[in-house]
Design an enzyme around this catalytic site. Sequence first.
Site, PDB file in Angstrom:
ATOM      1  N   HIS A  37      31.581 -22.551 -78.374  1.00 20.49           N
ATOM      2  CA  HIS A  37      32.488 -23.670 -78.654  1.00 20.49           C
ATOM      3  C   HIS A  37      31.770 -24.655 -79.566  1.00 20.49           C
ATOM      4  O   HIS A  37      30.553 -24.546 -79.772  1.00 20.49           O
ATOM      5  CB  HIS A  37      32.888 -24.370 -77.356  1.00 20.49           C
ATOM      6  CG  HIS A  37      31.709 -25.007 -76.678  1.00 20.49           C
ATOM      7  ND1 HIS A  37      30.862 -24.293 -75.842  1.00 20.49           N
ATOM      8  CD2 HIS A  37      31.214 -26.264 -76.748  1.00 20.49           C
ATOM      9  CE1 HIS A  37      29.897 -25.091 -75.430  1.00 20.49           C
ATOM     10  NE2 HIS A  37      30.081 -26.297 -75.962  1.00 20.49           N
ATOM     11  N   HIS A 121      28.052 -27.840 -84.283  1.00 23.87           N
ATOM     12  CA  HIS A 121      27.339 -26.570 -84.189  1.00 23.87           C
ATOM     13  C   HIS A 121      27.917 -25.726 -83.059  1.00 23.87           C
ATOM     14  O   HIS A 121      28.628 -26.242 -82.211  1.00 23.87           O
ATOM     15  CB  HIS A 121      25.847 -26.812 -83.944  1.00 23.87           C
ATOM     16  CG  HIS A 121      25.578 -27.453 -82.624  1.00 23.87           C
ATOM     17  ND1 HIS A 121      25.732 -28.822 -82.402  1.00 23.87           N
ATOM     18  CD2 HIS A 121      25.204 -26.924 -81.425  1.00 23.87           C
ATOM     19  CE1 HIS A 121      25.445 -29.093 -81.140  1.00 23.87           C
ATOM     20  NE2 HIS A 121      25.128 -27.954 -80.524  1.00 23.87           N
TER      21      HIS A 121
END
Length: 189
Positions: A37, A121
């Site tokens: 995620h 990220h």
Amino acid sequence: MARLFTGLEIPSEIAQRLTPFRGGLPGARWIEPSDYHITLRFLGEVDGSLAADLDAGLAEARARAPFAVTLDGLASFGGDRPRALYASVVLTPELADLQEEHERIARRAGAEPERRRFTPHVTLARLNREAEASAVARYLSEAGVFPSLTFTAERAALYSARTSRGGGPYLVEAAYPFGLCDAFEDDED
């Protein structure tokens, strides 16, 4: 008390394209691809009242169009004491705007301000002390060319995390579709 964060889900086809980068690094605890995620706002342990206010705020967030998200490379956090390996995400105006909105909603719900700068990220692995900086640098240099991976974000999610040393499992507690999806479909008629 629930351990919560908001984020963007990574589609399974993108997660599968990241799996070849798993392995080959001593001291890495690899995240399951189903748990990949992009965190927008980490909240940590929160009480039921803050969780309910956060959910209400996210449900009432302003309408936005789906937008492209691009993963563009591999890197690590921690410098000389590496602690995570990740796929970097291009910070677009749409992504920055969404993250800023989640920060405002979290503060209105009663969360303390986030002190860290937003660095979008996808964490691929958590690193322990066995993962020396030289080994991480070697891994990154030998990983090969990272293909640019793009997907369309169509909703944000409120996740809960099992209390652990990090790395999941994560559960989507609620999802918040971007409200302009239907408007675009109606315009095509």
